[in-house]
Every structure is written in C-alpha cells, then in structure tokens.
Design a protein around this motif. Structure first.
Motif, PDB file in Angstrom:
ATOM      1  N   ALA A   1     -21.822   0.649 -27.438  1.00 32.91           N
ATOM      2  CA  ALA A   1     -22.298  -0.186 -28.546  1.00 32.91           C
ATOM      3  C   ALA A   1     -23.645   0.374 -28.980  1.00 32.91           C
ATOM      4  O   ALA A   1     -24.633   0.255 -28.256  1.00 32.91           O
ATOM      5  N   ARG A   2     -23.670   0.990 -30.157  1.00 34.41           N
ATOM      6  CA  ARG A   2     -24.905   1.627 -30.636  1.00 34.41           C
ATOM      7  C   ARG A   2     -24.972   1.547 -32.147  1.00 34.41           C
ATOM      8  O   ARG A   2     -23.937   1.524 -32.815  1.00 34.41           O
ATOM      9  N   ILE A   3     -26.178   1.565 -32.647  1.00 35.72           N
ATOM     10  CA  ILE A   3     -26.330   1.587 -34.101  1.00 35.72           C
ATOM     11  C   ILE A   3     -27.511   2.498 -34.445  1.00 35.72           C
ATOM     12  O   ILE A   3     -28.539   2.471 -33.740  1.00 35.72           O
ATOM     13  N   ALA A   4     -27.352   3.295 -35.467  1.00 35.46           N
ATOM     14  CA  ALA A   4     -28.440   4.225 -35.839  1.00 35.46           C
ATOM     15  C   ALA A   4     -29.608   3.427 -36.402  1.00 35.46           C
ATOM     16  O   ALA A   4     -29.416   2.426 -37.099  1.00 35.46           O
ATOM     17  N   ASP A   5     -30.828   3.880 -36.093  1.00 34.33           N
ATOM     18  CA  ASP A   5     -32.000   3.113 -36.548  1.00 34.33           C
ATOM     19  C   ASP A   5     -32.344   3.409 -38.004  1.00 34.33           C
ATOM     20  O   ASP A   5     -33.162   2.724 -38.596  1.00 34.33           O
ATOM     21  N   ARG A   6     -31.733   4.417 -38.585  1.00 33.37           N
ATOM     22  CA  ARG A   6     -31.807   4.583 -40.038  1.00 33.37           C
ATOM     23  C   ARG A   6     -30.490   5.191 -40.511  1.00 33.37           C
ATOM     24  O   ARG A   6     -29.871   5.982 -39.818  1.00 33.37           O
ATOM     25  N   TRP A   7     -30.054   4.803 -41.691  1.00 30.87           N
ATOM     26  CA  TRP A   7     -28.749   5.249 -42.185  1.00 30.87           C
ATOM     27  C   TRP A   7     -28.904   6.151 -43.402  1.00 30.87           C
ATOM     28  O   TRP A   7     -27.924   6.596 -43.979  1.00 30.87           O
ATOM     29  N   ARG A   8     -30.143   6.389 -43.792  1.00 30.72           N
ATOM     30  CA  ARG A   8     -30.327   7.170 -45.004  1.00 30.72           C
ATOM     31  C   ARG A   8     -31.682   7.857 -44.952  1.00 30.72           C
ATOM     32  O   ARG A   8     -32.647   7.287 -44.429  1.00 30.72           O
ATOM     33  N   ARG A   9     -31.726   9.080 -45.424  1.00 30.54           N
ATOM     34  CA  ARG A   9     -33.009   9.686 -45.767  1.00 30.54           C
ATOM     35  C   ARG A   9     -32.783  10.390 -47.099  1.00 30.54           C
ATOM     36  O   ARG A   9     -31.934  11.275 -47.200  1.00 30.54           O
ATOM     37  N   GLY A  10     -33.525   9.942 -48.091  1.00 27.32           N
ATOM     38  CA  GLY A  10     -33.350  10.532 -49.426  1.00 27.32           C
ATOM     39  C   GLY A  10     -31.919  10.394 -49.896  1.00 27.32           C
ATOM     40  O   GLY A  10     -31.379   9.308 -49.990  1.00 27.32           O
ATOM     41  N   ARG A  11     -31.308  11.531 -50.151  1.00 30.09           N
ATOM     42  CA  ARG A  11     -29.933  11.523 -50.642  1.00 30.09           C
ATOM     43  C   ARG A  11     -28.914  11.853 -49.535  1.00 30.09           C
ATOM     44  O   ARG A  11     -27.807  12.279 -49.818  1.00 30.09           O
ATOM     45  N   VAL A  12     -29.317  11.673 -48.274  1.00 32.01           N
ATOM     46  CA  VAL A  12     -28.380  11.905 -47.169  1.00 32.01           C
ATOM     47  C   VAL A  12     -28.086  10.563 -46.488  1.00 32.01           C
ATOM     48  O   VAL A  12     -29.012   9.823 -46.141  1.00 32.01           O
ATOM     49  N   PHE A  13     -26.808  10.261 -46.317  1.00 34.13           N
ATOM     50  CA  PHE A  13     -26.380   8.949 -45.820  1.00 34.13           C
ATOM     51  C   PHE A  13     -25.511   9.141 -44.577  1.00 34.13           C
ATOM     52  O   PHE A  13     -24.783  10.122 -44.465  1.00 34.13           O
ATOM     53  N   LEU A  14     -25.564   8.152 -43.698  1.00 39.72           N
ATOM     54  CA  LEU A  14     -24.662   8.147 -42.539  1.00 39.72           C
ATOM     55  C   LEU A  14     -23.603   7.076 -42.735  1.00 39.72           C
ATOM     56  O   LEU A  14     -23.907   5.953 -43.162  1.00 39.72           O
ATOM     57  N   LEU A  15     -22.370   7.398 -42.372  1.00 43.54           N
ATOM     58  CA  LEU A  15     -21.273   6.438 -42.465  1.00 43.54           C
ATOM     59  C   LEU A  15     -20.434   6.526 -41.191  1.00 43.54           C
ATOM     60  O   LEU A  15     -20.376   7.567 -40.533  1.00 43.54           O
ATOM     61  N   GLY A  16     -19.712   5.445 -40.904  1.00 41.72           N
ATOM     62  CA  GLY A  16     -18.760   5.452 -39.787  1.00 41.72           C
ATOM     63  C   GLY A  16     -19.460   5.653 -38.462  1.00 41.72           C
ATOM     64  O   GLY A  16     -20.595   5.208 -38.250  1.00 41.72           O
ATOM     65  N   ASP A  17     -18.763   6.367 -37.558  1.00 45.73           N
ATOM     66  CA  ASP A  17     -19.295   6.540 -36.201  1.00 45.73           C
ATOM     67  C   ASP A  17     -20.621   7.298 -36.177  1.00 45.73           C
ATOM     68  O   ASP A  17     -21.324   7.274 -35.174  1.00 45.73           O
ATOM     69  N   ALA A  18     -20.951   7.969 -37.243  1.00 42.91           N
ATOM     70  CA  ALA A  18     -22.274   8.618 -37.292  1.00 42.91           C
ATOM     71  C   ALA A  18     -23.372   7.560 -37.339  1.00 42.91           C
ATOM     72  O   ALA A  18     -24.497   7.798 -36.916  1.00 42.91           O
ATOM     73  N   ALA A  19     -23.029   6.358 -37.832  1.00 41.94           N
ATOM     74  CA  ALA A  19     -24.028   5.294 -38.007  1.00 41.94           C
ATOM     75  C   ALA A  19     -23.896   4.183 -36.974  1.00 41.94           C
ATOM     76  O   ALA A  19     -24.864   3.455 -36.726  1.00 41.94           O
TER      77      ALA A  19
END
Ligand SMILES: O=C(O)/C=C/c1cccc(O)c1
Length: 526
Positions: free
Chosen positions: A274-292
């Motif tokens: 059980a984990r969640i990324a502490d940021r999902w975006r920097r500028g125009r780069v986004f995290l989705l799915g298991d990356a986030a």
C-alpha cells in the motif's frame, strides 16, 4: 547532452502500454490528441494481474470505445464473501447486475484479454502509435520547452520532444524517479502467490469473490471466466508452495482426484503493498496507475484506480493542449485523484487486515478488523455499493458548505439508457448521447442565465425529463436537492444549483478557465 540525430516532436508521449497507458491514449485520441506509446515488451504482459472492475470504471472503458469488446470478455460477479478457515460464510456483500452506471457492479475478466482488446482498439486509432520493445532511459524537462523522452531500441537511441508525458510505467516507474517523487508508505506489505488456472473439472464455486479470513493461510478465490479461476495465497516465510502443495491448497474448491485437466496458466509471486506517490506531477510530466499508487488487491480496485487517473487527466490535458485552456487546470489532476486513490487503498488495507488479522494471527485483532470491514460503507450492500468517494472540493468540484445539491457535487452522475431523438430515434447509454463535452442537466427548462453558462462552456443543455430514461435522472436530481447540475466531460458533478439561478454565475466564472487561453485569476475557492 548529445542529441540523438533521430528525434521528433509529438503532442503526448505515454510511457507504458498497460491498460492505463493504452486507455489514456484512446481517451486522448477521442479528443484529437496524438500520442506515441512506448512499451518495453513487444506483446501483452503475460503474468497474472487485475481481474475485476466496478461499474464506474466500465464506463471509462465505454468512453475509450471498447465497451462492446469488453462486455464479450467480462463476467458479472455476484459479490464478495468473507469465509472463515472452514469456509463458512462470515459475511456476504451482494452486487447487482445493473449498477447506477449501467453495468454490473463487479465484472471479472482476464487482464491479458483486456490488454488485447485495448491494443486492437489502439491499432485502429490513427492518432495513436505504439512502439514496442523499447526502453525509455530518460525523461527530462526545463522550465520552458518540451519534455524530452529518450529511448533505445535495436536501431539505437531516439529522442521525442513532447508537450506532455504520462508515466504509466508501473510500480518501478522511471518517470516517477524522473520527477523526484517518493513513495508514502500506507503500511501494508505481504508476500502472496497468485495462481491462474484453467480447468474443466467441477469447481465448488460461488459466482463472486471469496476471501478466506484465516490468519494461518489467508486466501482469495474467484471465477474469472467460463473455465478460468484465480487463487491467491499468502506465503508463509516467503516460501513458494511447490506444485503439489498448490494442488492441496485448492482442494477445498476442486477435487483433483476426479481428473487431471487442471492447467496452471500463470503463476507469480507478488509483494502486496500500500503506497502512494508524494507527488503525481512535475510540470508537464504526470504519473498514472501503479506509477502513482499501489494497493493490495482485496477489494479489486488496483486497475480501477489507474483507469480513473486516465479518465480524470485526459479531458483536462486535451483542453489545455487543444483549446488553450489554462495550465492550472492540470493542477486539479493530483488534487482530485490523490485523496480518492488514498481512500480506496485504505479500504483495501482494512479488508486485508480482516482477512489476515495482521501477520501475528491474533484472533482478537482479526475479529476487530473483520467487524470494521463489514461496516465499510459501500462495501457491504449492493444498494449502497459505491466504494468510490466524492472528489474533494476544488476548482472543478464546487461544493459550497450549504449549497444546493452539495451531496451530488464531486460524484459521478448515474448512467441510464436514454432515447436519442432525431430521424433515427434509438436507445443508447447516457454517455453516448452526451458525447465529450460539458453538460448542464436540468430538472426544468433552463432560465437564460443558465443557458448562458452552458453556451460559454460549449456545453449542451439537457432536460432530464426529455431523456426517455426510467425517471432515474430526475429522481437523482430531486434526491440530491438540485434543480440543475453542471457535469464535466468525465461526468463528475462540478456544480449544482437550486432554483435561484443566479448561483450559476459561479459556474460562469469558470468558463474562460476551461475553454480559452484568456483566463481570469483563479478564485481561492468556489
Ligand atoms: O467488492 C467486490 O465486488 C469485488 C472485490 C474483489 C474483486 C477482485 C479481487 C478481490 O480480491 C476482491
């Protein structure tokens, strides 16, 4: 940096062609955004993974244009049962075949089949290009200018310059590293083995998911297809059971002395986290799915969360890239999706504790966890089954403390079958009728002020009683104490008003943000 001579400009690069990446590509294509999808593997990923989706997420597959194909590979599930170590039913949570979103509340499927469906749709979509068998080695951006994605294939190193990059590259995401995101640990980590089986032997099976709440050997069992089954067992001391032991473990469901047709299709060990990324975006780069985000699978929401990410981001990104909508629209991706995903991960962890009682097997602890799990709102009854919480208030979720319809704001409207009028009158699903734009859905003919908002947003205005549904939408507005709602393209209720139509001026203030490059300052709150 030396620039590989082989370079090109593309609107969006998607890193990862799993279901989340491909769905994002299809959703963007519908809005005219071209994508290049980069994938490490040549074919679909062969190991056991997701098996379930809820009705809200089937609506996303509908939006991606693959609902008919998905229906052909999906199997409705009757619900979720918690069983004790002797397989006696402790609790049963039924699911209906027709949820509020117009689909079975739980559908089972085989992920490689879903991936094939999505890949076929991708291959038939000219806006999308899949490059398989490539390794992404760099994702870089400056304050201005495009995002630079470097990848390698058999022919050498290549550079893509993109207006935006979606990192759908899974738990070990390079994109996550590239934006400097870290995991927040939501405190669940267990080793499990997952076994996918095909057999023609009789299997003692309920048409739903069974969670075996046995702290000594917690397990999950479900039927995935006509002759396909999934078992999951928590590992003891990390020791993978030998084939013979697997046959013993499945003995409560299938009697292998009756025949030999029992084929293990796929088997893999996973660490459920059980984990969640502490940021999902920097500028125009986004995290989705298991990356986030990572969740244990115990409520069947892992892939659902990723597909929700794609749906939430696609319309916003398309509005920014194609219509010149304000960049700040993109801030709402993380602020809306992160709390939602976190909520569902917490529910999954609660279910995990109910099944395992923690790893010490303490019975009292397990009982407490089980009691807590059976009270999880939305998990326990079909009527109330809406695990998906409302989105938290923000620029595109205008929930005012005492405002009309506040219970509806941030939620997704139901999807009944409706009548599409015109020369070729026919029955269709609501979303098909509404298309990809904003919608103002009203209980009564709209006053001019409301029509003005709709016009500014390029929204269609729809009178609920004109839809020829079963009265569900009008009843939903009434129950939510709203005379009109503004639906975003992803069908989330952005705003709601009662008769005093002046309240729609709040909506009007958002029109420039959403539709043009000329943006007024953002209010602090709606
Ligand atoms: O709550 C449901 O209807 C389904 C739950 C589910 C689905 C797939 C895998 C699981 O461990 C639980």
């Amino acid at each position: 940096m030396t620039v590989p001579h082989n370079s090109a400009d593309v609107p969006v690069v998607i890193v990862g062609a799993g279901p989340v990446g491909v769905t994002a590509a299809l959703l963007l294509a519908r809005r005219g955004v071209r994508t290049v999808v980069l994938e490490r593997h040549h074919g679909v990923y062969p190991l056991p993974r997701a098996v379930a989706t809820d009705d809200e997420v089937r609506r996303i597959l509908q939006a991606a244009g693959v609902e008919a194909e998905f229906a052909a590979i999906a199997r409705p599930a009757r619900g979720l049962r918690l069983l004790d170590a002797r397989h006696r039913v402790l609790a049963e949570f039924p699911r209906t075949a027709q949820g509020a979103h117009g689909f079975p509340q739980t559908s089972m499927f085989d992920q490689p089949e879903l991936e094939r469906v999505l890949r076929e749709a991708l291959a038939g979509t000219p806006e999308c290009e899949l490059r398989g068998g490539v390794e992404v080695v760099g994702v870089e951006q400056d304050d201005d200018g495009p995002v630079r994605v470097t990848y390698r294939d058999d022919t050498g190193e290549h550079l893509l310059r993109a207006d935006a990059v979606l990192g759908c590259d899974g738990a070990n995401s390079l994109t996550r590293e590239a934006i400097g995101a870290d995991w927040e640990d939501l405190r669940f980590e267990e080793r499990w083995t997952v076994v996918d089986v095909r057999t023609s032997l009789p299997v003692r099976c309920w048409e739903g998911v069974e969670q075996i709440c046995d702290p000594r050997r917690p397990a999950t069992f479900m039927r995935v297809g006509e002759d396909r089954y999934r078992w999951e067992f928590r590992l003891r001391d990390d020791a993978e059971p030998a084939d013979e032991q697997v046959r013993e473990l499945v003995a409560p469901w299938v009697d292998l002395t009756h025949g030999s047709d029992f084929e293990v299709l796929r088997r893999a060990q996973y660490t459920f986290r059980a984990r969640i990324a502490d940021r999902w975006r920097r500028g125009r780069v986004f995290l989705l799915g298991d990356a986030a985000h990572l969740t244990p699978p115990f409520i069947g929401q892992g892939l659902c969360a990723g597909l929700r990410d794609a749906h939430n981001l696609a319309w916003k990104l398309a509005a920014v890239l194609r219509q010149g909508a304000d960049e700040r629209l993109l801030d709402t991706y993380e602020s809306e999706r992160r709390p939602h995903a976190r909520h569902l991960i917490r529910l999954a962890v609660a279910m995990g504790w109910a099944m395992t009682g923690g790893q010490d097997g303490a019975a009292a602890l397990r009982r407490r966890a089980l009691n807590a799990a059976v009270r999880i709102p939305g998990l326990t009854t079909a009527a109330a089954r809406d695990l998906s919480p409302a989105l938290t208030a923000g620029p595109l979720v205008c929930r005012r403390p005492h405002g009309a319809g506040r219970r509806l704001v941030g939620r997704i409207c139901p999807q009944p079958w409706v009548t599409a009028a015109g020369p070729r009158e026919h029955r269709t699903r609501l979303d098909t009728l509404l298309g990809d734009s904003f919608t103002v859905l009203t209980a009564e003919p709209p006053p001019p002020s409301l029509q003005a908002v709709a016009d500014a947003l390029g929204a269609r205005t729809v009178l609920a009683t004109d839809l020829g549904d079963d009265g569900r939408l009008a009843a939903w507005l009434r129950a939510g104490r709203a005379d009109a709602v503004l639906l975003r393209p992803d069908r989330v209720v952005m705003d709601a008003v009662s008769r005093g139509a002046h309240a729609f001026t709040a909506m009007a203030s958002w029109a420039p943000l959403l539709c043009t490059a000329r943006t007024p300052p953002l209010p602090e709150a709606c």
